[in-house]
Design an enzyme around this catalytic site. Structure first.
Site, PDB file in Angstrom:
ATOM      1  N   TRP A   1       0.793  -1.075   0.059  1.00 25.63           N
ATOM      2  CA  TRP A   1       0.072  -0.064   0.105  1.00 25.63           C
ATOM      3  C   TRP A   1       0.818   1.218   0.103  1.00 25.63           C
ATOM      4  CZ3 TRP A   1       1.886   2.498   4.120  1.00 25.63           C
ATOM      5  CH2 TRP A   1       2.255   1.930   5.293  1.00 25.63           C
TER       6      TRP A   1
ATOM      7  N   LYS B   1       6.657  -3.261 -12.161  1.00 29.23           N
ATOM      8  CA  LYS B   1       6.287  -4.963 -12.543  1.00 29.23           C
ATOM      9  C   LYS B   1       5.490  -4.754 -13.990  1.00 29.23           C
ATOM     10  CE  LYS B   1       5.920  -6.014  -7.606  1.00 29.23           C
ATOM     11  NZ  LYS B   1       6.541  -4.724  -7.200  1.00 29.23           N
TER      12      LYS B   1
ATOM     13  N   LYS C   1      -2.462  -7.347  -8.112  1.00 28.99           N
ATOM     14  CA  LYS C   1      -3.385  -7.558  -6.868  1.00 28.99           C
ATOM     15  C   LYS C   1      -2.935  -6.495  -5.994  1.00 28.99           C
ATOM     16  CE  LYS C   1      -3.441  -9.131  -3.167  1.00 28.99           C
ATOM     17  NZ  LYS C   1      -4.033  -8.008  -2.319  1.00 28.99           N
ATOM     18  N   PRO C   2      -3.361  -5.260  -5.854  1.00 30.29           N
ATOM     19  CA  PRO C   2      -2.904  -4.143  -4.809  1.00 30.29           C
ATOM     20  C   PRO C   2      -3.310  -4.674  -3.436  1.00 30.29           C
ATOM     21  CG  PRO C   2      -4.623  -3.427  -5.880  1.00 30.29           C
ATOM     22  CD  PRO C   2      -4.863  -4.763  -6.250  1.00 30.29           C
ATOM     23  N   SER C   3      -2.869  -3.935  -2.404  1.00 25.59           N
ATOM     24  CA  SER C   3      -3.251  -3.901  -1.116  1.00 25.59           C
ATOM     25  C   SER C   3      -4.671  -3.631  -1.030  1.00 25.59           C
ATOM     26  CB  SER C   3      -2.122  -3.190  -0.217  1.00 25.59           C
ATOM     27  OG  SER C   3      -2.925  -2.902   1.274  1.00 25.59           O
TER      28      SER C   3
ATOM     29  N   GLU D   1      10.810  -7.988  -3.376  1.00 25.94           N
ATOM     30  CA  GLU D   1      11.311  -6.807  -3.048  1.00 25.94           C
ATOM     31  C   GLU D   1      10.759  -6.745  -1.563  1.00 25.94           C
ATOM     32  OE1 GLU D   1      13.364  -5.189  -4.469  1.00 25.94           O
ATOM     33  OE2 GLU D   1      13.346  -5.816  -6.527  1.00 25.94           O
TER      34      GLU D   1
ATOM     35  N   GLY E   1      11.469  -5.891   2.967  1.00 23.74           N
ATOM     36  CA  GLY E   1      11.561  -4.804   3.940  1.00 23.74           C
ATOM     37  C   GLY E   1      13.064  -4.411   3.872  1.00 23.74           C
TER      38      GLY E   1
ATOM     39  N   CYS F   1      10.418   1.696   2.004  1.00 26.26           N
ATOM     40  CA  CYS F   1      11.002   0.433   2.090  1.00 26.26           C
ATOM     41  C   CYS F   1      12.594   0.981   2.274  1.00 26.26           C
ATOM     42  CB  CYS F   1      11.080  -0.567   1.069  1.00 26.26           C
ATOM     43  SG  CYS F   1      11.459   0.130  -0.553  1.00 26.26           S
TER      44      CYS F   1
ATOM     45  N   GLU G   1      12.367  -2.733  11.398  1.00 21.01           N
ATOM     46  CA  GLU G   1      12.056  -1.900  10.435  1.00 21.01           C
ATOM     47  C   GLU G   1      10.874  -1.157  11.187  1.00 21.01           C
ATOM     48  OE1 GLU G   1      10.005  -3.477   7.190  1.00 21.01           O
ATOM     49  OE2 GLU G   1      10.799  -1.759   5.927  1.00 21.01           O
TER      50      GLU G   1
ATOM     51  N   LYS H   1      20.398 -10.579   1.722  1.00 23.70           N
ATOM     52  CA  LYS H   1      20.149 -11.066   2.719  1.00 23.70           C
ATOM     53  C   LYS H   1      18.630 -11.464   2.605  1.00 23.70           C
ATOM     54  CE  LYS H   1      22.483  -8.778   5.727  1.00 23.70           C
ATOM     55  NZ  LYS H   1      23.068  -8.357   7.053  1.00 23.70           N
TER      56      LYS H   1
ATOM     57  N   GLY I   1      15.160  -9.686   0.101  1.00 20.21           N
ATOM     58  CA  GLY I   1      14.791 -10.077  -1.132  1.00 20.21           C
ATOM     59  C   GLY I   1      15.697 -10.557  -2.218  1.00 20.21           C
TER      60      GLY I   1
ATOM     61  N   GLU J   1      14.514  -4.618  -9.519  1.00 23.82           N
ATOM     62  CA  GLU J   1      13.558  -3.767 -10.363  1.00 23.82           C
ATOM     63  C   GLU J   1      14.463  -2.762 -10.705  1.00 23.82           C
ATOM     64  OE1 GLU J   1      10.175  -3.342  -7.551  1.00 23.82           O
ATOM     65  OE2 GLU J   1       9.163  -4.879  -8.841  1.00 23.82           O
TER      66      GLU J   1
HETATM   67  P1  NAD Z   1       2.214  -6.912   3.073  1.00 25.01           P
HETATM   68  O1  NAD Z   1       3.586  -7.821   2.931  1.00 25.01           O
HETATM   69  O2  NAD Z   1       1.566  -6.980   4.367  1.00 25.01           O
HETATM   70  O3  NAD Z   1       1.324  -7.048   1.805  1.00 25.01           O
HETATM   71  C1  NAD Z   1       1.854  -6.912   0.666  1.00 25.01           C
HETATM   72  C2  NAD Z   1       0.761  -7.662  -0.440  1.00 25.01           C
HETATM   73  O4  NAD Z   1       0.678  -8.715  -0.412  1.00 25.01           O
HETATM   74  C3  NAD Z   1      -0.761  -6.838  -0.145  1.00 25.01           C
HETATM   75  O5  NAD Z   1      -1.149  -6.433  -1.578  1.00 25.01           O
HETATM   76  C4  NAD Z   1      -1.444  -8.017   0.675  1.00 25.01           C
HETATM   77  O6  NAD Z   1      -2.775  -7.938   0.292  1.00 25.01           O
HETATM   78  C5  NAD Z   1      -0.780  -8.961  -0.145  1.00 25.01           C
HETATM   79  N1  NAD Z   1      -1.036 -10.400   0.657  1.00 25.01           N
HETATM   80  C6  NAD Z   1      -1.055 -10.566   2.029  1.00 25.01           C
HETATM   81  N2  NAD Z   1      -1.110 -11.819   2.492  1.00 25.01           N
HETATM   82  C7  NAD Z   1      -0.953 -12.428   1.110  1.00 25.01           C
HETATM   83  C8  NAD Z   1      -1.086 -13.927   0.767  1.00 25.01           C
HETATM   84  N3  NAD Z   1      -1.193 -14.840   1.710  1.00 25.01           N
HETATM   85  N4  NAD Z   1      -1.012 -14.179  -0.662  1.00 25.01           N
HETATM   86  C9  NAD Z   1      -0.873 -13.319  -1.576  1.00 25.01           C
HETATM   87  N5  NAD Z   1      -0.878 -11.905  -1.154  1.00 25.01           N
HETATM   88  C10 NAD Z   1      -0.802 -11.451   0.166  1.00 25.01           C
HETATM   89  O7  NAD Z   1       3.007  -5.541   2.864  1.00 25.01           O
HETATM   90  P2  NAD Z   1       2.539  -4.122   3.239  1.00 25.01           P
HETATM   91  O8  NAD Z   1       2.188  -4.056   4.817  1.00 25.01           O
HETATM   92  O9  NAD Z   1       1.448  -3.717   2.174  1.00 25.01           O
HETATM   93  O10 NAD Z   1       3.608  -3.049   2.671  1.00 25.01           O
HETATM   94  C11 NAD Z   1       4.777  -2.974   3.800  1.00 25.01           C
HETATM   95  C12 NAD Z   1       5.989  -3.937   3.641  1.00 25.01           C
HETATM   96  O11 NAD Z   1       6.461  -3.955   2.120  1.00 25.01           O
HETATM   97  C13 NAD Z   1       7.170  -3.153   4.279  1.00 25.01           C
HETATM   98  O12 NAD Z   1       7.989  -4.272   5.152  1.00 25.01           O
HETATM   99  C14 NAD Z   1       7.980  -2.411   3.125  1.00 25.01           C
HETATM  100  O13 NAD Z   1       9.308  -2.488   3.788  1.00 25.01           O
HETATM  101  C15 NAD Z   1       7.917  -3.494   2.338  1.00 25.01           C
HETATM  102  N6  NAD Z   1       8.282  -2.684   0.894  1.00 25.01           N
HETATM  103  C16 NAD Z   1       9.446  -3.118   0.330  1.00 25.01           C
HETATM  104  C17 NAD Z   1       9.771  -2.478  -0.863  1.00 25.01           C
HETATM  105  C18 NAD Z   1      10.900  -2.844  -1.757  1.00 25.01           C
HETATM  106  O14 NAD Z   1      10.996  -2.275  -2.749  1.00 25.01           O
HETATM  107  N7  NAD Z   1      11.793  -3.608  -1.312  1.00 25.01           N
HETATM  108  C19 NAD Z   1       9.119  -1.338  -1.244  1.00 25.01           C
HETATM  109  C20 NAD Z   1       7.891  -1.016  -0.590  1.00 25.01           C
HETATM  110  C21 NAD Z   1       7.489  -1.755   0.349  1.00 25.01           C
END
Ligand code: NAD
Length: 488
Positions: free
Chosen positions: A136, A146, A160-162, A233, A235, A268, A369, A441, A444, A448
């Site tokens: 989100w 992507k 599939k977004p959040s 990708e 945390g 992130c 984090e 580590k 991820g 990208e």
């Molecule tokens: P999240 O992991 O809770 O959810 C991400 C997505 O996965 C959402 O669309 C969610 O609905 C979906 N999801 C949840 N459970 C699932 C399942 N069992 N199967 C399939 N899909 C499922 O993450 P969040 O809270 O939305 O985002 C925050 C996290 O994302 C933080 O840890 C942040 O660091 C990380 N992040 C990483 C990057 C990067 O580029 N490395 C960028 C942005 C955010």
């Protein structure tokens, strides 16, 4: 047919206001979406790369400045991201799409080797249907990272977004998909059930995930069951290391403050723990607080001058309040920074931006984090020590080194366990579309941005005709080679 169940998204600045709603996609409906995507992809991969680029360029025209402005406002209201930042995110997504279209013809060029040893053709073959699961905190750009490379490379994409930020990205996809073959770019909505139905679908050939490490494990397990490759990708807990010769002027403070508090710290690659030489600690803290007074204003994301909005949910707000209490218990001094606009007075999910000094590295705020507007600043005594402290822990997304001596900064950067090290900046101001981004580590795997971000969506498939087996080749050599290993 019964009406679909809807996900309503509230405005985190004014939780009683519903910004919009999207229908939850049932597992049965996911099947129809993926089958349509697969049909569209088969035709799309037969279209030449040049024609795909042309079609995408035409489709992208619809994402014009007027549309970007409308979508940015939706993003600001559903996520609490200040309007200038929301505008920046949606505008950048359009720029990134154009960048992929412009670079793909060089990146995806078919390589041919034709010499005395034989003829080899290396083809970049798309996977098929790509499942893009995004978080989100930056739903538009993190989905576009992507969508753009996957489509240009000849895949179909189902996003599939959040459920916490489904609206702006839906608008972007509807806008773009109108100019693309039916089924090629689609969006579905829901939580884990919908996500798992997508990942487990036999016609999904690649999963691209950005999100947290807990969900990554569930996604990795679901993908492994159907032997579908993933790119992840995850945390980070980025260290920002200031060296003894770091330039601490207003512009530098502006960058580190933006790196720490933009999107309320919910990024992130935010600078999540700051290390400063002991003898410059007080100077740094004073300068940082001064910069926050200039730049950090908490409030409603639509109010002019506000730079930090609410956090995403009440649960996130409560988690961060506990983190503040834990920091105090762990011996930290918590300092309010920036100013507060009147619009932050209601029952929105506001969290006061804060700086915390005096914590040890094992305090929760330093070791984990935080994903919020709380930043710890720690003193260090020598460079070897700070490198070890920065590398401690399981995450390795980004880091930064700040120094007047760029060569020295590069040397220290090479010792850091991070996928991306910024010099004299951190977070978005240090990104480059030509540089691959991703973690080491547990932050991820896969990348990208950059050429690698496009190559992530193709497999190299090879056709090889060894010269030895050509009609007319020397029969004795052919006969020997028919039983031998290559080159022997
Ligand atoms: P999240 O992991 O809770 O959810 C991400 C997505 O996965 C959402 O669309 C969610 O609905 C979906 N999801 C949840 N459970 C699932 C399942 N069992 N199967 C399939 N899909 C499922 O993450 P969040 O809270 O939305 O985002 C925050 C996290 O994302 C933080 O840890 C942040 O660091 C990380 N992040 C990483 C990057 C990067 O580029 N490395 C960028 C942005 C955010």
């Amino acid at each position: 047919m019964s009406d679909p169940i809807m996900i309503e998204r509230e405005n985190p600045a004014r939780p009683l206001e519903i910004v919009g709603a999207v229908p939850i996609t049932s597992p049965e409906a996911v099947d129809k979406v993926v089958v349509a995507a697969d049909t569209a992809q088969q035709e799309w991969s037969d279209v030449s790369l040049a024609s795909r680029c042309e079609i995408l360029t035409t489709a992208a025209v619809a994402l014009n400045s007027e549309r970007i402005e409308e979508i940015a406002e939706v993003l600001a209201r559903e996520l609490g991201k200040p309007l200038p930042d929301s505008r920046g995110e949606v505008g950048f997504a359009a720029v990134f799409l154009k960048h992929c279209i412009a670079t793909a013809p060089q990146v995806l060029v078919e390589d041919v080797v034709d010499d005395d040893a034989g003829r080899l053709i290396f083809r970049h073959v798309p996977y098929g249907v790509v499942a893009a699961i995004s978080p989100w905190n930056a739903p538009v750009i993190l989905s576009m990272l992507k969508i753009a490379p996957a489509l240009v490379a000849g895949n179909a994409v189902v996003v599939k977004p959040s459920p916490y930020a489904p609206l702006a990205i839906t608008d972007v996809i509807v806008t773009l998909a109108a100019g693309l073959p039916a089924g090629l770019l689609q969006i579905i909505h829901g939580g884990p059930e919908t996500g798992e139905a997508l990942i487990s679908h036999p016609l999904v050939r690649k999963v691209a995930f950005t999100g947290g490490n807990v969900v990554a494990k569930a996604i990795g397990a679901a993908a492994a069951k159907v032997i579908t490759p993933t790119v992840m990708e995850l945390g980070g807990n980025d260290a920002a290391i200031f060296l003894d010769d770091a330039v601490l002027n207003d512009a530098a403070f502006d960058r580190i403050v933006t790196a720490s508090y933009a999107t309320s710290g919910q990024v992130c690659m935010a600078s999540k723990r700051i290390y400063i030489p002991r003898e410059r600690h007080d100077e740094f803290v004073a300068g940082f607080i001064e910069a926050c007074a200039r730049m950090v204003r908490l409030g409603d994301p639509l109010v002019e001058g506000v730079t930090v909005g609410p956090v995403v949910t009440r649960a996130a707000q409560e988690r961060l309040e506990k983190l503040v209490a834990d920091s105090v218990e762990s011996g930290g001094a918590v300092l309010d920074v920036g100013t507060v606009d009147d619009s932050a007075a209601g029952d929105g999910y506001f969290v006061r931006p804060q700086l915390v000094v005096g914590l040890a590295d094992n305090a929760q705020l330093v070791a984990e984090e935080q994903f919020g507007p709380l930043v710890p600043v720690m003193a260090y005594d020598d460079v070897d020590e700070v490198v070890a402290r920065a590398n401690a822990g399981e995450l390795g997304l980004g880091a930064s080194v700040w120094s007047a001596d760029e060569d020295r900064a590069f040397q220290i950067a090479a010792r850091l366990e991070a996928g991306f090290v910024f010099i004299n900046t951190h977070n978005r101001t240090g990104m480059s579309m030509r540089a691959p981004f991703g973690g080491v580590k547990k932050s991820g795997f896969g990348r990208e941005y950059g050429d690698e971000g496009i190559l992530e969506y193709v497999q190299t498939c090879v056709t090889h005709a060894p010269a030895l087996f050509r009609a007319g080749a020397d029969p004795e050599a052919t006969s020997r080679a028919s039983r031998a290993y290559p080159g022997q």
